[in-house]
Design an enzyme around this catalytic site. Sequence first.
Site, PDB file in Angstrom:
ATOM      1  N   LYS A   1       3.144  -3.295  16.405  1.00  0.00           N
ATOM      2  CA  LYS A   1       2.071  -4.314  16.640  1.00  0.00           C
ATOM      3  C   LYS A   1       1.967  -4.547  18.282  1.00  0.00           C
ATOM      4  O   LYS A   1       2.935  -4.509  18.614  1.00  0.00           O
ATOM      5  CB  LYS A   1       1.957  -5.470  15.895  1.00  0.00           C
ATOM      6  CG  LYS A   1       1.895  -5.313  14.446  1.00  0.00           C
ATOM      7  CD  LYS A   1       1.829  -6.622  13.909  1.00  0.00           C
ATOM      8  CE  LYS A   1       3.388  -7.777  13.949  1.00  0.00           C
ATOM      9  NZ  LYS A   1       4.143  -7.072  13.307  1.00  0.00           N
TER      10      LYS A   1
ATOM     11  N   LYS B   1      -3.746   6.156   5.047  1.00  0.00           N
ATOM     12  CA  LYS B   1      -5.194   5.456   5.189  1.00  0.00           C
ATOM     13  C   LYS B   1      -6.505   6.460   5.022  1.00  0.00           C
ATOM     14  O   LYS B   1      -6.560   7.693   5.019  1.00  0.00           O
ATOM     15  CB  LYS B   1      -5.555   5.306   6.859  1.00  0.00           C
ATOM     16  CG  LYS B   1      -4.486   4.282   7.483  1.00  0.00           C
ATOM     17  CD  LYS B   1      -4.587   2.871   6.995  1.00  0.00           C
ATOM     18  CE  LYS B   1      -3.627   1.974   7.804  1.00  0.00           C
ATOM     19  NZ  LYS B   1      -3.918   0.511   7.173  1.00  0.00           N
ATOM     20  N   THR B   2      -7.447   5.774   4.362  1.00  0.00           N
ATOM     21  CA  THR B   2      -8.603   6.544   4.030  1.00  0.00           C
ATOM     22  C   THR B   2      -9.982   5.813   4.712  1.00  0.00           C
ATOM     23  O   THR B   2      -9.780   4.912   5.451  1.00  0.00           O
ATOM     24  CB  THR B   2      -8.999   6.433   2.583  1.00  0.00           C
ATOM     25  OG1 THR B   2      -9.299   5.268   2.142  1.00  0.00           O
ATOM     26  CG2 THR B   2      -7.644   6.954   1.866  1.00  0.00           C
TER      27      THR B   2
ATOM     28  N   HIS C   1       3.942   1.475   2.240  1.00  0.00           N
ATOM     29  CA  HIS C   1       4.895   0.762   1.989  1.00  0.00           C
ATOM     30  C   HIS C   1       5.853   1.355   0.989  1.00  0.00           C
ATOM     31  O   HIS C   1       7.218   1.176   1.055  1.00  0.00           O
ATOM     32  CB  HIS C   1       4.469  -0.633   1.541  1.00  0.00           C
ATOM     33  CG  HIS C   1       3.946  -1.736   2.360  1.00  0.00           C
ATOM     34  ND1 HIS C   1       2.587  -2.361   2.134  1.00  0.00           N
ATOM     35  CD2 HIS C   1       4.174  -2.039   3.619  1.00  0.00           C
ATOM     36  CE1 HIS C   1       2.367  -2.836   2.993  1.00  0.00           C
ATOM     37  NE2 HIS C   1       3.427  -2.986   4.003  1.00  0.00           N
TER      38      HIS C   1
ATOM     39  N   HIS D   1       0.925  -1.261   0.169  1.00  0.00           N
ATOM     40  CA  HIS D   1      -0.132  -0.147   0.134  1.00  0.00           C
ATOM     41  C   HIS D   1       0.787   1.377  -0.117  1.00  0.00           C
ATOM     42  O   HIS D   1       2.104   1.212  -0.069  1.00  0.00           O
ATOM     43  CB  HIS D   1      -1.157  -0.089   1.382  1.00  0.00           C
ATOM     44  CG  HIS D   1      -0.149  -0.204   2.809  1.00  0.00           C
ATOM     45  ND1 HIS D   1       0.505   0.746   2.980  1.00  0.00           N
ATOM     46  CD2 HIS D   1      -0.379  -1.165   3.447  1.00  0.00           C
ATOM     47  CE1 HIS D   1       0.896   0.333   4.125  1.00  0.00           C
ATOM     48  NE2 HIS D   1       0.324  -0.867   4.586  1.00  0.00           N
TER      49      HIS D   1
ATOM     50  N   ASP E   1      10.897   3.046  13.044  1.00  0.00           N
ATOM     51  CA  ASP E   1      10.583   2.104  13.958  1.00  0.00           C
ATOM     52  C   ASP E   1      12.111   0.850  13.703  1.00  0.00           C
ATOM     53  O   ASP E   1      11.996   0.218  14.376  1.00  0.00           O
ATOM     54  CB  ASP E   1       9.318   1.425  13.843  1.00  0.00           C
ATOM     55  CG  ASP E   1       9.081   0.965  12.671  1.00  0.00           C
ATOM     56  OD1 ASP E   1       9.613   1.160  11.484  1.00  0.00           O
ATOM     57  OD2 ASP E   1       7.889   0.239  12.434  1.00  0.00           O
TER      58      ASP E   1
END
Length: 419
Positions: free
Chosen positions: A83, A232-233, A49, A46, A192
Amino acid sequence: MTNIIDDLKWRGAVNQETDEEGLYKLIDEKSIGLYAGIDPTGDSMHVGHLIPFMILKRFQLAGHKPVIIIGGATGSIGDPSGKKSERTLQSMDQIKKNEKALTKQMEDLFGKDGSFEIVNNRDWLSKISLLDFLRDYGKSFNVNTMLNKEIVSSRLEAGISYTEFTYQILQSMDFLHLYKNNQVQLQIGGADQWGNITSGIELIRKSEGYEAKAYGLTIPLMLKSDGTKFGKTAGGAVWLDPEKTTPYEFYQFWMNQDDRDVIKYLKYFTFLGHDEIEELEEKTKENPKAREAQRRLAENVTEFVHGKDAVVEAENITKALFSGEVAQLTTDEIEQGFKNMPSVEINNEKRNIIEFLVDDTSIEDSRRRAREDVANGAIRINGEKVIDVETLIDPNNSFDGKFVIVRKGKKKYFLCRVK
Protein backbone atom coordinates in the site's frame (compact mmCIF):
# COMPACT_ATOMS: atom_id res chain seq x y z
CA MET A 1 7.56 -40.38 -1.42
CA THR A 2 8.49 -37.22 -3.35
CA ASN A 3 9.57 -34.33 -1.14
CA ILE A 4 6.83 -31.70 -1.22
CA ILE A 5 9.42 -29.02 -2.06
CA ASP A 6 10.10 -30.81 -5.37
CA ASP A 7 6.37 -30.75 -6.12
CA LEU A 8 6.08 -27.05 -5.22
CA LYS A 9 8.96 -26.18 -7.52
CA TRP A 10 7.37 -28.13 -10.38
CA ARG A 11 4.20 -26.13 -9.79
CA GLY A 12 6.12 -22.83 -9.88
CA ALA A 13 5.14 -22.10 -6.29
CA VAL A 14 8.55 -21.31 -4.77
CA ASN A 15 10.05 -17.83 -4.94
CA GLN A 16 12.64 -17.77 -2.13
CA GLU A 17 13.75 -20.08 0.70
CA THR A 18 15.87 -19.02 3.67
CA ASP A 19 17.75 -22.34 3.77
CA GLU A 20 16.79 -24.56 0.86
CA GLU A 21 18.97 -27.51 1.85
CA GLY A 22 18.03 -27.36 5.53
CA LEU A 23 14.29 -27.19 4.86
CA TYR A 24 14.45 -30.00 2.31
CA LYS A 25 16.25 -32.22 4.78
CA LEU A 26 13.88 -31.34 7.65
CA ILE A 27 10.80 -32.25 5.60
CA ASP A 28 12.42 -35.52 4.54
CA GLU A 29 12.99 -36.43 8.19
CA LYS A 30 9.63 -35.65 9.79
CA SER A 31 6.23 -34.02 9.72
CA ILE A 32 6.52 -30.32 10.51
CA GLY A 33 4.32 -27.46 11.66
CA LEU A 34 4.05 -24.46 9.35
CA TYR A 35 1.97 -21.32 9.24
CA ALA A 36 0.62 -18.46 7.20
CA GLY A 37 -1.48 -15.59 8.45
CA ILE A 38 -4.29 -13.36 7.33
CA ASP A 39 -5.45 -10.15 8.96
CA PRO A 40 -9.22 -9.66 9.41
CA THR A 41 -9.38 -6.46 7.36
CA GLY A 42 -12.42 -7.81 5.48
CA ASP A 43 -15.19 -10.34 6.04
CA SER A 44 -14.13 -12.61 3.17
CA MET A 45 -11.03 -13.79 1.38
CA HIS A 46 -10.72 -13.31 -2.37
CA VAL A 47 -8.89 -15.58 -4.80
CA GLY A 48 -5.65 -13.65 -4.31
CA HIS A 49 -5.70 -14.59 -0.62
CA LEU A 50 -5.86 -18.26 -1.60
CA ILE A 51 -2.28 -18.21 -2.87
CA PRO A 52 -0.36 -18.95 0.40
CA PHE A 53 -3.15 -21.13 1.76
CA MET A 54 -2.99 -23.43 -1.27
CA ILE A 55 0.59 -24.16 -0.17
CA LEU A 56 -0.56 -24.86 3.38
CA LYS A 57 -3.22 -27.21 2.02
CA ARG A 58 -0.60 -29.14 0.04
CA PHE A 59 1.49 -29.54 3.18
CA GLN A 60 -1.61 -30.72 5.06
CA LEU A 61 -2.33 -33.36 2.41
CA ALA A 62 1.31 -34.47 2.62
CA GLY A 63 0.95 -35.17 6.35
CA HIS A 64 2.24 -31.91 7.84
CA LYS A 65 0.30 -29.67 10.24
CA PRO A 66 -0.72 -26.19 9.11
CA VAL A 67 -1.38 -23.44 11.64
CA ILE A 68 -3.34 -20.42 10.46
CA ILE A 69 -3.12 -17.10 12.26
CA ILE A 70 -6.18 -14.88 12.11
CA GLY A 71 -4.47 -11.60 12.98
CA GLY A 72 -6.85 -10.02 15.46
CA ALA A 73 -3.98 -7.96 16.88
CA THR A 74 -1.99 -7.16 13.72
CA GLY A 75 -5.22 -6.52 11.82
CA SER A 76 -6.13 -3.81 14.32
CA ILE A 77 -3.02 -1.74 13.44
CA GLY A 78 -2.51 -2.33 9.72
CA ASP A 79 0.03 -4.07 7.51
CA PRO A 80 2.10 -1.66 5.34
CA SER A 81 2.56 -4.31 2.63
CA GLY A 82 1.57 -3.35 -0.89
CA LYS A 83 0.00 0.00 0.00
CA LYS A 84 1.08 3.57 -0.62
CA SER A 85 -0.78 5.01 2.34
CA GLU A 86 -1.87 4.15 5.86
CA ARG A 87 -4.62 1.60 6.29
CA THR A 88 -7.86 2.95 7.73
CA LEU A 89 -8.31 1.45 11.18
CA GLN A 90 -11.47 -0.56 11.80
CA SER A 91 -13.53 -0.83 14.95
CA MET A 92 -12.89 -3.82 17.19
CA ASP A 93 -16.49 -4.95 16.63
CA GLN A 94 -15.91 -5.08 12.87
CA ILE A 95 -12.58 -6.87 13.31
CA LYS A 96 -14.23 -9.55 15.47
CA LYS A 97 -17.01 -9.96 12.92
CA ASN A 98 -14.39 -10.39 10.20
CA GLU A 99 -12.46 -12.90 12.32
CA LYS A 100 -15.55 -15.07 12.63
CA ALA A 101 -16.20 -15.01 8.87
CA LEU A 102 -12.58 -15.81 7.98
CA THR A 103 -12.44 -18.64 10.52
CA LYS A 104 -15.49 -20.20 8.88
CA GLN A 105 -13.87 -19.97 5.45
CA MET A 106 -10.66 -21.58 6.72
CA GLU A 107 -12.63 -24.44 8.28
CA ASP A 108 -14.38 -24.98 4.95
CA LEU A 109 -11.01 -25.21 3.17
CA PHE A 110 -9.03 -27.20 5.73
CA GLY A 111 -11.71 -29.27 7.49
CA LYS A 112 -12.41 -29.83 11.18
CA ASP A 113 -10.54 -33.09 11.75
CA GLY A 114 -7.71 -31.72 13.88
CA SER A 115 -5.16 -31.88 11.09
CA PHE A 116 -4.78 -28.11 11.20
CA GLU A 117 -5.17 -25.36 13.77
CA ILE A 118 -6.53 -21.80 13.78
CA VAL A 119 -5.11 -19.32 16.28
CA ASN A 120 -5.56 -15.59 16.89
CA ASN A 121 -2.51 -13.47 17.67
CA ARG A 122 -4.60 -11.22 19.89
CA ASP A 123 -4.45 -14.05 22.42
CA TRP A 124 -0.75 -13.47 23.07
CA LEU A 125 0.08 -10.00 21.73
CA SER A 126 -2.64 -8.30 23.79
CA LYS A 127 -1.05 -9.58 27.00
CA ILE A 128 2.27 -7.83 26.45
CA SER A 129 2.74 -4.39 28.04
CA LEU A 130 4.45 -1.55 26.18
CA LEU A 131 7.47 -1.76 28.47
CA ASP A 132 7.78 -5.51 27.97
CA PHE A 133 7.45 -5.02 24.23
CA LEU A 134 10.29 -2.49 24.19
CA ARG A 135 12.56 -4.39 26.59
CA ASP A 136 12.01 -7.97 25.45
CA TYR A 137 11.50 -7.47 21.71
CA GLY A 138 12.35 -3.92 20.61
CA LYS A 139 15.98 -4.41 21.65
CA SER A 140 16.30 -7.25 19.14
CA PHE A 141 15.50 -5.07 16.13
CA ASN A 142 17.90 -2.63 14.50
CA VAL A 143 16.13 0.39 13.02
CA ASN A 144 18.57 0.65 10.12
CA THR A 145 17.85 -2.97 9.20
CA MET A 146 14.10 -2.42 9.49
CA LEU A 147 14.29 0.64 7.23
CA ASN A 148 16.04 -1.40 4.55
CA LYS A 149 13.29 -4.02 4.41
CA GLU A 150 11.40 -3.58 1.13
CA ILE A 151 8.08 -3.64 2.94
CA VAL A 152 9.13 -0.43 4.78
CA SER A 153 11.53 1.22 2.30
CA SER A 154 8.80 1.34 -0.35
CA ARG A 155 6.77 3.55 1.99
CA LEU A 156 9.42 5.97 3.20
CA GLU A 157 8.87 8.58 0.49
CA ALA A 158 5.12 8.79 1.13
CA GLY A 159 5.59 8.32 4.87
CA ILE A 160 4.80 5.57 7.34
CA SER A 161 3.49 5.79 10.89
CA TYR A 162 5.27 4.22 13.84
CA THR A 163 2.24 1.96 14.18
CA GLU A 164 2.68 0.34 10.77
CA PHE A 165 6.47 0.48 11.12
CA THR A 166 6.23 -1.89 14.09
CA TYR A 167 4.18 -4.44 12.14
CA GLN A 168 7.25 -6.50 11.22
CA ILE A 169 8.16 -6.79 14.91
CA LEU A 170 4.69 -8.10 15.76
CA GLN A 171 4.80 -10.61 12.89
CA SER A 172 8.21 -11.76 14.09
CA MET A 173 6.76 -12.22 17.57
CA ASP A 174 4.03 -14.39 16.04
CA PHE A 175 6.63 -16.71 14.48
CA LEU A 176 8.51 -16.94 17.78
CA HIS A 177 5.29 -17.72 19.70
CA LEU A 178 4.28 -20.47 17.27
CA TYR A 179 7.81 -21.89 17.22
CA LYS A 180 7.79 -22.18 21.01
CA ASN A 181 4.18 -23.22 21.56
CA ASN A 182 2.87 -24.87 18.39
CA GLN A 183 5.96 -26.67 17.01
CA VAL A 184 5.95 -24.42 13.93
CA GLN A 185 9.24 -24.30 12.04
CA LEU A 186 8.22 -22.84 8.69
CA GLN A 187 6.47 -19.62 7.72
CA ILE A 188 4.82 -19.27 4.30
CA GLY A 189 4.11 -15.90 2.72
CA GLY A 190 3.90 -13.86 -0.45
CA ALA A 191 7.01 -12.44 -2.07
CA ASP A 192 6.43 -9.13 -0.27
CA GLN A 193 6.63 -10.89 3.11
CA TRP A 194 10.29 -11.91 2.76
CA GLY A 195 11.54 -9.14 5.05
CA ASN A 196 9.01 -9.95 7.78
CA ILE A 197 9.76 -13.67 7.57
CA THR A 198 13.53 -13.25 7.84
CA SER A 199 13.03 -10.87 10.77
CA GLY A 200 11.02 -13.57 12.53
CA ILE A 201 13.73 -16.18 11.96
CA GLU A 202 16.35 -13.81 13.35
CA LEU A 203 14.21 -13.17 16.44
CA ILE A 204 13.81 -16.92 17.00
CA ARG A 205 17.58 -17.43 16.81
CA LYS A 206 18.27 -14.56 19.19
CA SER A 207 15.70 -15.94 21.63
CA GLU A 208 16.18 -19.70 21.26
CA GLY A 209 19.77 -19.99 20.05
CA TYR A 210 21.33 -19.85 16.61
CA GLU A 211 20.96 -23.61 16.15
CA ALA A 212 17.15 -23.19 16.13
CA LYS A 213 15.65 -24.75 13.01
CA ALA A 214 13.27 -22.13 11.62
CA TYR A 215 12.68 -21.53 7.94
CA GLY A 216 10.88 -19.26 5.53
CA LEU A 217 9.42 -19.81 2.06
CA THR A 218 7.85 -17.20 -0.16
CA ILE A 219 5.62 -17.57 -3.18
CA PRO A 220 6.08 -15.74 -6.50
CA LEU A 221 3.88 -12.76 -7.27
CA MET A 222 0.99 -14.13 -9.30
CA LEU A 223 0.66 -12.20 -12.56
CA LYS A 224 -1.40 -12.91 -15.66
CA SER A 225 0.32 -13.35 -19.00
CA ASP A 226 -0.56 -9.76 -19.94
CA GLY A 227 1.34 -8.51 -16.88
CA THR A 228 -1.69 -7.49 -14.84
CA LYS A 229 -2.39 -8.69 -11.32
CA PHE A 230 -4.13 -12.04 -10.94
CA GLY A 231 -7.56 -12.18 -9.31
CA LYS A 232 -9.14 -8.98 -10.55
CA THR A 233 -12.01 -8.71 -13.02
CA ALA A 234 -13.92 -5.80 -14.53
CA GLY A 235 -16.38 -6.23 -11.66
CA GLY A 236 -13.66 -6.16 -8.98
CA ALA A 237 -12.31 -8.89 -6.71
CA VAL A 238 -13.44 -12.51 -6.96
CA TRP A 239 -14.55 -13.40 -3.44
CA LEU A 240 -14.82 -16.75 -1.68
CA ASP A 241 -18.02 -15.59 0.04
CA PRO A 242 -20.89 -16.87 -2.16
CA GLU A 243 -22.95 -13.81 -1.22
CA LYS A 244 -20.30 -11.54 -2.78
CA THR A 245 -19.33 -13.75 -5.74
CA THR A 246 -21.82 -16.49 -6.57
CA PRO A 247 -20.44 -20.00 -7.18
CA TYR A 248 -21.48 -19.62 -10.82
CA GLU A 249 -19.51 -16.37 -11.15
CA PHE A 250 -16.61 -18.04 -9.34
CA TYR A 251 -16.74 -20.98 -11.78
CA GLN A 252 -16.89 -18.63 -14.76
CA PHE A 253 -13.85 -16.69 -13.51
CA TRP A 254 -11.75 -19.83 -13.84
CA MET A 255 -13.43 -20.92 -17.08
CA ASN A 256 -12.48 -17.60 -18.67
CA GLN A 257 -8.73 -17.85 -18.02
CA ASP A 258 -6.39 -17.25 -20.94
CA ASP A 259 -4.82 -20.29 -22.65
CA ARG A 260 -1.44 -18.78 -21.76
CA ASP A 261 -2.26 -18.89 -18.04
CA VAL A 262 -4.43 -21.95 -17.56
CA ILE A 263 -1.67 -24.53 -17.10
CA LYS A 264 0.09 -22.32 -14.55
CA TYR A 265 -3.17 -22.06 -12.61
CA LEU A 266 -3.85 -25.79 -12.88
CA LYS A 267 -0.46 -26.40 -11.28
CA TYR A 268 -1.04 -23.85 -8.58
CA PHE A 269 -4.73 -23.98 -7.70
CA THR A 270 -5.62 -27.65 -8.19
CA PHE A 271 -4.48 -30.93 -6.68
CA LEU A 272 -4.33 -32.71 -10.03
CA GLY A 273 -1.23 -34.84 -10.57
CA HIS A 274 1.69 -34.03 -12.84
CA ASP A 275 0.66 -36.48 -15.57
CA GLU A 276 -2.90 -35.19 -15.83
CA ILE A 277 -1.80 -31.55 -15.98
CA GLU A 278 0.80 -32.33 -18.65
CA GLU A 279 -1.89 -34.15 -20.64
CA LEU A 280 -4.17 -31.13 -20.38
CA GLU A 281 -1.30 -28.92 -21.51
CA GLU A 282 -0.95 -31.01 -24.68
CA LYS A 283 -4.70 -30.90 -25.30
CA THR A 284 -4.68 -27.11 -24.94
CA LYS A 285 -1.96 -26.86 -27.57
CA GLU A 286 -3.73 -29.26 -29.94
CA ASN A 287 -7.30 -28.02 -29.49
CA PRO A 288 -7.51 -24.77 -27.51
CA LYS A 289 -11.12 -24.15 -28.56
CA ALA A 290 -12.26 -27.15 -26.51
CA ARG A 291 -11.10 -25.33 -23.34
CA GLU A 292 -10.81 -28.64 -21.50
CA ALA A 293 -8.02 -27.31 -19.26
CA GLN A 294 -10.19 -24.34 -18.24
CA ARG A 295 -13.10 -26.63 -17.47
CA ARG A 296 -10.96 -28.86 -15.24
CA LEU A 297 -9.57 -25.77 -13.52
CA ALA A 298 -13.05 -24.36 -12.90
CA GLU A 299 -14.37 -27.70 -11.62
CA ASN A 300 -11.50 -28.29 -9.23
CA VAL A 301 -11.19 -24.85 -7.68
CA THR A 302 -14.97 -24.40 -7.38
CA GLU A 303 -15.28 -27.79 -5.67
CA PHE A 304 -12.41 -26.95 -3.30
CA VAL A 305 -13.99 -23.65 -2.24
CA HIS A 306 -17.74 -24.29 -2.57
CA GLY A 307 -18.21 -28.08 -2.77
CA LYS A 308 -19.42 -30.55 -5.40
CA ASP A 309 -23.02 -29.30 -5.45
CA ALA A 310 -21.82 -25.82 -6.44
CA VAL A 311 -19.96 -27.31 -9.42
CA VAL A 312 -23.12 -29.12 -10.56
CA GLU A 313 -25.12 -25.89 -10.24
CA ALA A 314 -22.53 -23.85 -12.13
CA GLU A 315 -22.39 -26.40 -14.93
CA ASN A 316 -26.19 -26.54 -15.11
CA ILE A 317 -26.38 -22.76 -15.46
CA THR A 318 -23.61 -22.69 -18.06
CA LYS A 319 -25.29 -25.38 -20.14
CA ALA A 320 -28.75 -23.77 -19.88
CA LEU A 321 -27.52 -20.33 -20.92
CA PHE A 322 -25.67 -21.82 -23.89
CA SER A 323 -28.62 -23.93 -25.05
CA GLY A 324 -31.40 -21.57 -24.01
CA GLU A 325 -33.13 -24.32 -21.99
CA VAL A 326 -33.49 -22.19 -18.86
CA ALA A 327 -36.72 -23.88 -17.74
CA GLN A 328 -34.60 -26.68 -16.24
CA LEU A 329 -32.88 -24.32 -13.80
CA THR A 330 -33.85 -23.95 -10.17
CA THR A 331 -34.80 -20.61 -8.64
CA ASP A 332 -31.41 -20.44 -6.91
CA GLU A 333 -29.61 -21.18 -10.17
CA ILE A 334 -31.57 -18.40 -11.89
CA GLU A 335 -30.50 -16.01 -9.10
CA GLN A 336 -26.86 -16.92 -9.66
CA GLY A 337 -26.78 -17.14 -13.44
CA PHE A 338 -28.70 -13.94 -14.12
CA LYS A 339 -27.20 -11.82 -11.35
CA ASN A 340 -25.41 -9.45 -13.73
CA MET A 341 -27.85 -9.53 -16.62
CA PRO A 342 -30.31 -6.70 -17.39
CA SER A 343 -33.24 -6.90 -14.99
CA VAL A 344 -36.54 -5.22 -14.35
CA GLU A 345 -39.25 -5.49 -11.70
CA ILE A 346 -42.75 -6.61 -12.69
CA ASN A 347 -45.96 -7.32 -10.80
CA ASN A 348 -47.50 -10.78 -10.64
CA GLU A 349 -50.55 -10.10 -12.82
CA LYS A 350 -51.19 -11.90 -16.11
CA ARG A 351 -50.36 -9.72 -19.11
CA ASN A 352 -50.58 -9.96 -22.89
CA ILE A 353 -47.14 -10.70 -24.37
CA ILE A 354 -47.02 -7.42 -26.33
CA GLU A 355 -47.99 -5.28 -23.32
CA PHE A 356 -45.51 -7.27 -21.22
CA LEU A 357 -42.60 -6.62 -23.61
CA VAL A 358 -43.36 -2.93 -24.15
CA ASP A 359 -45.18 -1.50 -21.12
CA ASP A 360 -44.01 -3.73 -18.28
CA THR A 361 -40.37 -4.41 -19.15
CA SER A 362 -39.35 -1.99 -21.97
CA ILE A 363 -37.60 -4.93 -23.63
CA GLU A 364 -39.22 -3.73 -26.86
CA ASP A 365 -39.50 -0.03 -27.71
CA SER A 366 -42.74 -0.27 -29.69
CA ARG A 367 -45.76 -2.51 -30.13
CA ARG A 368 -45.03 -2.84 -33.83
CA ARG A 369 -41.52 -4.12 -33.17
CA ALA A 370 -42.78 -6.41 -30.40
CA ARG A 371 -45.36 -7.99 -32.73
CA GLU A 372 -42.72 -8.52 -35.42
CA ASP A 373 -40.27 -10.16 -33.00
CA VAL A 374 -42.95 -12.44 -31.56
CA ALA A 375 -44.24 -13.42 -34.99
CA ASN A 376 -40.70 -14.11 -36.21
CA GLY A 377 -39.94 -16.40 -33.26
CA ALA A 378 -37.32 -14.05 -31.76
CA ILE A 379 -38.87 -14.06 -28.27
CA ARG A 380 -38.62 -16.87 -25.74
CA ILE A 381 -40.27 -16.81 -22.32
CA ASN A 382 -38.68 -19.11 -19.76
CA GLY A 383 -36.99 -20.99 -22.61
CA GLU A 384 -40.16 -21.50 -24.68
CA LYS A 385 -40.59 -19.79 -28.04
CA VAL A 386 -43.65 -17.53 -28.20
CA ILE A 387 -45.09 -16.84 -31.66
CA ASP A 388 -48.71 -15.96 -30.83
CA VAL A 389 -49.23 -12.22 -30.18
CA GLU A 390 -52.28 -13.07 -28.02
CA THR A 391 -50.23 -15.16 -25.55
CA LEU A 392 -50.75 -14.34 -21.86
CA ILE A 393 -47.71 -14.19 -19.56
CA ASP A 394 -48.38 -15.43 -16.02
CA PRO A 395 -45.44 -14.66 -13.66
CA ASN A 396 -46.82 -17.11 -11.10
CA ASN A 397 -46.20 -20.13 -13.32
CA SER A 398 -42.42 -20.28 -13.16
CA PHE A 399 -39.46 -20.28 -10.75
CA ASP A 400 -41.57 -20.23 -7.59
CA GLY A 401 -43.35 -17.13 -8.86
CA LYS A 402 -40.17 -15.08 -8.47
CA PHE A 403 -38.82 -14.68 -12.00
CA VAL A 404 -39.70 -14.55 -15.67
CA ILE A 405 -36.80 -15.05 -18.09
CA VAL A 406 -37.03 -13.34 -21.47
CA ARG A 407 -34.66 -14.13 -24.30
CA LYS A 408 -34.61 -11.87 -27.33
CA GLY A 409 -32.73 -13.22 -30.30
CA LYS A 410 -29.93 -15.70 -29.71
CA LYS A 411 -28.07 -14.16 -26.79
CA LYS A 412 -29.98 -11.27 -25.19
CA TYR A 413 -31.40 -12.32 -21.81
CA PHE A 414 -33.52 -10.26 -19.43
CA LEU A 415 -34.42 -11.14 -15.86
CA CYS A 416 -37.86 -10.01 -14.74
CA ARG A 417 -38.14 -10.03 -10.94
CA VAL A 418 -41.67 -10.39 -9.61
CA LYS A 419 -42.47 -7.83 -6.91
